[in-house]
Design an enzyme around this catalytic site. Structure first.
Site, PDB file in Angstrom:
ATOM      1  N   ARG A  50       0.838  -1.197   0.000  1.00  0.00           N
ATOM      2  CA  ARG A  50       0.000   0.000   0.000  1.00  0.00           C
ATOM      3  C   ARG A  50       0.876   1.252   0.000  1.00  0.00           C
ATOM      4  NH1 ARG A  50      -3.328  -0.643   5.567  1.00  0.00           N
ATOM      5  NH2 ARG A  50      -3.590  -2.791   4.907  1.00  0.00           N
ATOM      6  N   ASP A  52       0.363   5.348   1.397  1.00  0.00           N
ATOM      7  CA  ASP A  52      -0.562   6.155   2.201  1.00  0.00           C
ATOM      8  C   ASP A  52      -1.196   7.287   1.393  1.00  0.00           C
ATOM      9  OD1 ASP A  52      -0.269   4.707   4.484  1.00  0.00           O
ATOM     10  OD2 ASP A  52       1.213   6.049   5.395  1.00  0.00           O
ATOM     11  N   ARG A 197       9.280   7.702   5.868  1.00  0.00           N
ATOM     12  CA  ARG A 197       8.957   9.049   6.355  1.00  0.00           C
ATOM     13  C   ARG A 197       9.612   9.327   7.713  1.00  0.00           C
ATOM     14  NH1 ARG A 197       2.623   9.080   5.886  1.00  0.00           N
ATOM     15  NH2 ARG A 197       2.923  10.973   7.122  1.00  0.00           N
TER      16      ARG A 197
END
Lengths: 251, 251
Positions: A50, A52, A197
């Protein structure tokens, strides 16, 4: 049934991430809708992973099974004409029956881009984090190399991670400068929730002198999220590419 | 009263062009609103020229008069914090009383970008015209040089032009390639309505073999809009920079 794998690039600005959601506003939902229009089949695609909300992809990969006889080279144009213009299929491959875009992935690369210009570059601002304080890129380079190897990356994942193990291998991690843009590239065999991140948020702390680069090994060894820096905003992040033993790029 | 000149970059995708309109959704309207919030003055700015709806600017210039005592170096940050993030002030200069952003402009450069990739590059798609048929850039280069000089450019302006004279001087006109992107640069002392977009539309006709490059002088001499190619879509166009005798860039 054929098994088809595709490479897709998307601007994630307008979507709630890659993976299907009840509201339907995800990249997966848009692709499945286009496949339904094209083939008449209710196809469930399998992404390499996935991304975000707000995160982009230059080369996300997914596969699906279909009974359609459309020749492989016709698929990208046929699907693109049924997709919004912020999602573009770039390549399509016929893959073996047991190929699985997530489980077969050998390595993935993410890129995170920081705009260190005095004022943000307005063109492509959705794809960068504007950080108007100067960054010590040399110190960031000293820090980033400590991430390479096989480690428990608990310090660099969200406390909401539900994975049984946080051990992953990072093969490459480096920084490239392009004018005012600082690009952070990280390649590994898999990534934890928010991992890139948090790595970038911590590197920025190094870049502004708030964390010395020598402290990076201790942050990693602590296996404690609170020892690392903040989670950098999603829009600077891009899934750069995904490698498979079964696929030769551009073949 | 002080006379202040600023350089502004903007993503024109969401605006009805640069010049003020009754609906208020123009770059000029947004800047004047920000100036009102900052200074309390109803300021009318003077742009170097208008840009059409959907056209972008890397370096549009404008000036205005103000009684504000804000030091010159503080203006960009102060206005940017009051502007939407698709408009960014880059520079501010104190200029002589008689400086006028339109009348004082010595030369302007526009850039038009064509994406010739098989599939459009999704990042920055708002700033390019995707042309998926291959282009003969060598032929386009042979054609474009004929535009240089002082000519009547009636063939390359909209029939809706109301200018008394269509004589202008083009100082430079050339093409640069960057991967799949073809950038057309045109520098002149002034531009007519739709001029760069018609030049590019005609060059694309050359690029696909529909117009031989040797025909360019005849198209120019005809002073007849119907002899040139179509008007290329606005989003590929960017006002690149504007030069003034009074301003040294980056000073």
């Amino acid at each position: 049934m054929r098994n088809i794998c595709m490479k897709v690039s998307y601007d994630g600005s307008g979507y709630n991430g890659f993976q299907s959601q009840p509201d339907g506003n995800t990249v997966q939902d848009k692709i499945e809708k286009a496949l339904l229009m094209l083939t008449g089949e209710e196809i469930l695609i399998i992404g390499s992973g996935r991304t975000d909300a707000g995160v982009h992809a230059r080369g996300q990969m997914f596969n699906f099974h279909t009974a359609s006889a459309i020749p492989i080279e016709r698929w990208p144009v046929a699907i693109n004409s049924r997709l919004p213009d912020d999602i573009v299929i770039l390549e399509a491959y016929e893959v073996p029956e047991n190929f699985h875009a997530r489980r077969s992935a050998k390595r993935k690369t993410y890129r995170y881009t920081i705009d260190t210009g005095k004022y943000p570059d307005v063109f492509g601002r959705q794809y960068r984090f504007h950080h108007y304080r100067p960054l010590d890129v040399a110190a960031m380079r000293q820090a980033i190399v400590h991430l390479i190897g096989t480690h428990d990356y608990t310090s660099f994942t969200s406390t909401r991670s539900t994975k049984p193990s946080h051990v992953r291998t990072i093969y490459e991690a480096y920084i490239e400068e392009e004018g005012p843009f600082v690009h952070v590239y990280v390649t590994g065999n898999g990534f934890l929730y928010n991992m890139v991140r948090i790595i970038v948020g911590t590197l920025i702390k190094v870049g502004i002198g708030a964390i010395p680069p020598e402290r990076f090994p201790a942050i990693l060894q602590a296996c404690d999220r609170s020892k690392a820096g903040p989670t950098a905003i999603p829009q600077g992040l891009m899934l750069w590419d995904v490698h498979y033993a079964e696929i030769k790029p551009g073949s």
